[in-house]
Design an enzyme around this catalytic site. Structure first.
Site, PDB file in Angstrom:
ATOM      1  N   GLU A  45       0.838  -1.205   0.000  1.00  0.00           N
ATOM      2  CA  GLU A  45       0.000   0.000   0.000  1.00  0.00           C
ATOM      3  C   GLU A  45       0.872   1.255   0.000  1.00  0.00           C
ATOM      4  O   GLU A  45       1.883   1.320   0.712  1.00  0.00           O
ATOM      5  CB  GLU A  45      -0.884  -0.029   1.248  1.00  0.00           C
ATOM      6  CG  GLU A  45      -2.314   0.356   1.006  1.00  0.00           C
ATOM      7  CD  GLU A  45      -3.062  -0.571   0.050  1.00  0.00           C
ATOM      8  OE1 GLU A  45      -3.051  -0.302  -1.177  1.00  0.00           O
ATOM      9  OE2 GLU A  45      -3.651  -1.556   0.511  1.00  0.00           O
ATOM     10  N   SER A 144     -11.865   0.702  -5.397  1.00  0.00           N
ATOM     11  CA  SER A 144     -11.579   1.170  -6.763  1.00  0.00           C
ATOM     12  C   SER A 144     -12.787   1.219  -7.676  1.00  0.00           C
ATOM     13  O   SER A 144     -12.714   0.789  -8.830  1.00  0.00           O
ATOM     14  CB  SER A 144     -10.498   0.306  -7.420  1.00  0.00           C
ATOM     15  OG  SER A 144      -9.294   0.514  -6.799  1.00  0.00           O
ATOM     16  N   GLU A 183      -7.605   9.828 -14.670  1.00  0.00           N
ATOM     17  CA  GLU A 183      -7.858  10.067 -13.238  1.00  0.00           C
ATOM     18  C   GLU A 183      -6.991  11.209 -12.705  1.00  0.00           C
ATOM     19  O   GLU A 183      -7.462  12.080 -11.984  1.00  0.00           O
ATOM     20  CB  GLU A 183      -7.611   8.773 -12.449  1.00  0.00           C
ATOM     21  CG  GLU A 183      -7.857   8.954 -10.973  1.00  0.00           C
ATOM     22  CD  GLU A 183      -8.399   7.723 -10.254  1.00  0.00           C
ATOM     23  OE1 GLU A 183      -8.861   6.783 -10.921  1.00  0.00           O
ATOM     24  OE2 GLU A 183      -8.346   7.735  -9.020  1.00  0.00           O
ATOM     25  N   ASP A 195      -4.660   0.571  -9.213  1.00  0.00           N
ATOM     26  CA  ASP A 195      -6.064   0.195  -9.374  1.00  0.00           C
ATOM     27  C   ASP A 195      -6.397  -0.087 -10.841  1.00  0.00           C
ATOM     28  O   ASP A 195      -7.068  -1.067 -11.162  1.00  0.00           O
ATOM     29  CB  ASP A 195      -6.970   1.324  -8.856  1.00  0.00           C
ATOM     30  CG  ASP A 195      -6.552   1.787  -7.469  1.00  0.00           C
ATOM     31  OD1 ASP A 195      -5.873   1.020  -6.770  1.00  0.00           O
ATOM     32  OD2 ASP A 195      -6.895   2.924  -7.100  1.00  0.00           O
ATOM     33  N   TYR A 247      -3.664  12.330   0.681  1.00  0.00           N
ATOM     34  CA  TYR A 247      -3.002  11.431  -0.273  1.00  0.00           C
ATOM     35  C   TYR A 247      -1.932  12.205  -1.053  1.00  0.00           C
ATOM     36  O   TYR A 247      -0.795  11.764  -1.172  1.00  0.00           O
ATOM     37  CB  TYR A 247      -4.054  10.835  -1.223  1.00  0.00           C
ATOM     38  CG  TYR A 247      -3.501   9.803  -2.183  1.00  0.00           C
ATOM     39  CD1 TYR A 247      -3.584   8.447  -1.883  1.00  0.00           C
ATOM     40  CD2 TYR A 247      -2.915  10.178  -3.387  1.00  0.00           C
ATOM     41  CE1 TYR A 247      -3.094   7.497  -2.761  1.00  0.00           C
ATOM     42  CE2 TYR A 247      -2.421   9.238  -4.258  1.00  0.00           C
ATOM     43  CZ  TYR A 247      -2.509   7.900  -3.956  1.00  0.00           C
ATOM     44  OH  TYR A 247      -2.015   6.964  -4.823  1.00  0.00           O
TER      45      TYR A 247
HETATM   46  C1  GLA Z   1      -5.380   4.433  -3.800  1.00  0.00           C
HETATM   47  C2  GLA Z   1      -4.715   4.805  -5.102  1.00  0.00           C
HETATM   48  C3  GLA Z   1      -3.676   3.774  -5.522  1.00  0.00           C
HETATM   49  C4  GLA Z   1      -2.727   3.452  -4.378  1.00  0.00           C
HETATM   50  C5  GLA Z   1      -3.497   3.194  -3.093  1.00  0.00           C
HETATM   51  C6  GLA Z   1      -2.585   3.017  -1.916  1.00  0.00           C
HETATM   52  O1  GLA Z   1      -6.152   3.284  -3.962  1.00  0.00           O
HETATM   53  O2  GLA Z   1      -5.672   4.899  -6.128  1.00  0.00           O
HETATM   54  O3  GLA Z   1      -2.976   4.237  -6.649  1.00  0.00           O
HETATM   55  O4  GLA Z   1      -1.769   4.461  -4.214  1.00  0.00           O
HETATM   56  O5  GLA Z   1      -4.397   4.226  -2.795  1.00  0.00           O
HETATM   57  O6  GLA Z   1      -1.807   1.884  -2.084  1.00  0.00           O
END
Ligand code: GLA
Length: 410
Positions: A45, A144, A183, A195, A247
């Site tokens: 992650e 996702s 995105e 994702d 994020y």
């Molecule tokens: C979200 C983002 C991914 C990834 C995760 C963390 O799902 O869309 O690209 O960075 O967080 O692993």
């Protein structure tokens, strides 16, 4: 306490829903129905935007798109008309493809129109279309749903324009790149690409070992049931709080740390103690935070390697503690967990799960736990009871089995 389970639709049912809705909305038959899965990440992650490794599986929960390419006889062939069962109050969103640019398309439609924009940016002769979308991927659950929407539109446009990209893995990798651009640039979410790669490149029965540094993949057999195990997903129903800003801030700090270390990405950190010592001198007042962020990324990439080694060796039960170690790292070092995610993991572990962790970006969304097959109902009931005791909204559950990637459904 009874647990609520989120069932996936049978593909034929999902296809019938969007086909009927399309005909009712646009008065014509679509060219076809395509669908793409949500994903759950086994481990790895916040590694993707650091050039690292991750290990997602595609869920049986999919987003369905009925789509019809606009013909010259439709008049303006540059027009995109979109409707979503999840956003029924928005009605039909109409945009001109040539007007799509960062910041021009609001809301969910940006994810769909953005894919057409990205295909065009890559030189593909994509025109206008009508589309109706419906989905059983839980929304806002960190599973996702946005990538599923992008990837379903991507494979639909690929086929109606005879691009042939979805027919082979390198073409699918290219489609994933275009969905990521949609995105990042049109929807404005600076996500890392796991994702979209999962939704387009996974195979049924396997987890996808994705190396983001070079885009290479390996399909790792992931038949937990054969080992008497199951992957329980807990959708905490917790709203993502400040997720975008947090994020982006994590990502920016990782990039800053990589620059300070003179490496392309944190994937290239070979000696963690030496890197941490060097960063301590570079980031005076933020040194502790930067060190913890970097430590998460570097140790998380190592945990992906460890899980793959255990799966290859058929030592599947031993994956559990590695998941729990990942949760501790995400909670304490990367600081992307929240009360609901911690409670989900802790109550799974207390009810006998072999390991568990939050998944996805964090600050809400879902957690996963490795549990014995016979225990899924009991563990889910225990988590539901813990949430009720804490006065939290009831969580929902999925037993995740690895399904197939995006493609034509009907
Ligand atoms: C979200 C983002 C991914 C990834 C995760 C963390 O799902 O869309 O690209 O960075 O967080 O692993």
């Amino acid at each position: 306490m009874t647990a609520t389970w989120i069932e996936a639709w049978a593909p034929a049912d999902g296809a019938a829903r969007v086909r009927d809705a399309f005909e009712a909305r646009f008065g014509a038959a679509p060219d076809g129905v395509w669908s793409a899965p949500g994903r759950v990440n086994v481990i790895g992650e916040h590694t993707d935007y650091n050039g690292g490794l991750c290990l997602p599986i595609a869920l049986p929960h999919r987003t369905y798109v009925a789509l019809r390419r606009r013909r010259a006889t439709d008049g303006q062939d540059d027009v995109i008309r979109l409707a979503s069962a999840q956003e029924a109050s928005a009605g039909v969103v109409t945009v001109r493809l040539s007007d799509v640019a960062p910041g021009t398309v609001p809301g969910w439609a940006a994810y769909a129109a953005g894919v057409a924009w990205a295909l065009r940016q890559a030189g593909h002769p994509v025109g206008g279309f009508d589309a109706v979308v419906d989905s059983c991927v839980p929304y806002g659950a960190g599973l996702s749903s946005s990538a599923a929407l992008e990837c379903a539109v991507a494979v639909a446009l690929d086929e109606v324009h005879d691009l042939g990209l979805a027919a082979h893995d390198s073409g699918r990798a290219a489609l994933a790149d275009m969905c990521i651009r949609a995105e990042n640039e049109i929807a404005g979410a600076p996500t890392g690409g796991m994702d979209q790669s999962a939704s387009l490149r996974c195979t049924a029965g396997h987890a996808l070992l994705l190396d983001v540094r070079d885009g290479s993949t390996r399909h790792i057999p992931f038949d937990l049931a054969a080992h008497g195990l199951a992957l329980l997903v807990v959708d905490t129903r917790a709203e993502h709080q400040l997720v975008d800003g947090q994020y982006a801030a994590r990502r920016a700090m990782c990039e800053q740390a990589a620059r300070a270390l003179g490496v392309a990405t944190l994937r290239d950190v070979a000696d963690l103690p030496a890197a941490l010592a060097r960063l301590a001198g570079e980031f005076a007042d933020q040194a502790d935070v930067v060190a913890r962020r970097v430590r998460h990324v570097v140790t998380e990439i190592a945990r992906v390697e460890e899980v793959v080694r255990l799966l290859d060796a058929d030592q599947v039960e031993q994956v559990g503690p590695v998941l729990t170690a990942a949760h501790v790292s995400l909670r304490d070092d990367y600081e992307v967990s929240c009360r609901e995610l911690d409670l989900a993991v802790d109550s799974c572990l207390a009810a006998g799960a072999l390991g568990g962790r939050m998944v996805g970006g964090g600050f809400g969304g879902s957690a996963v736990a490795l549990v014995r097959s016979g225990d899924t109902g009991r563990v889910a009931a225990a988590v539901a009871a813990a949430f009720a005791d804490a006065g939290l909204a009831a969580p929902a559950f999925v037993v995740a089995t690895p399904a197939e990637a995006a493609g034509r459904t009907a």
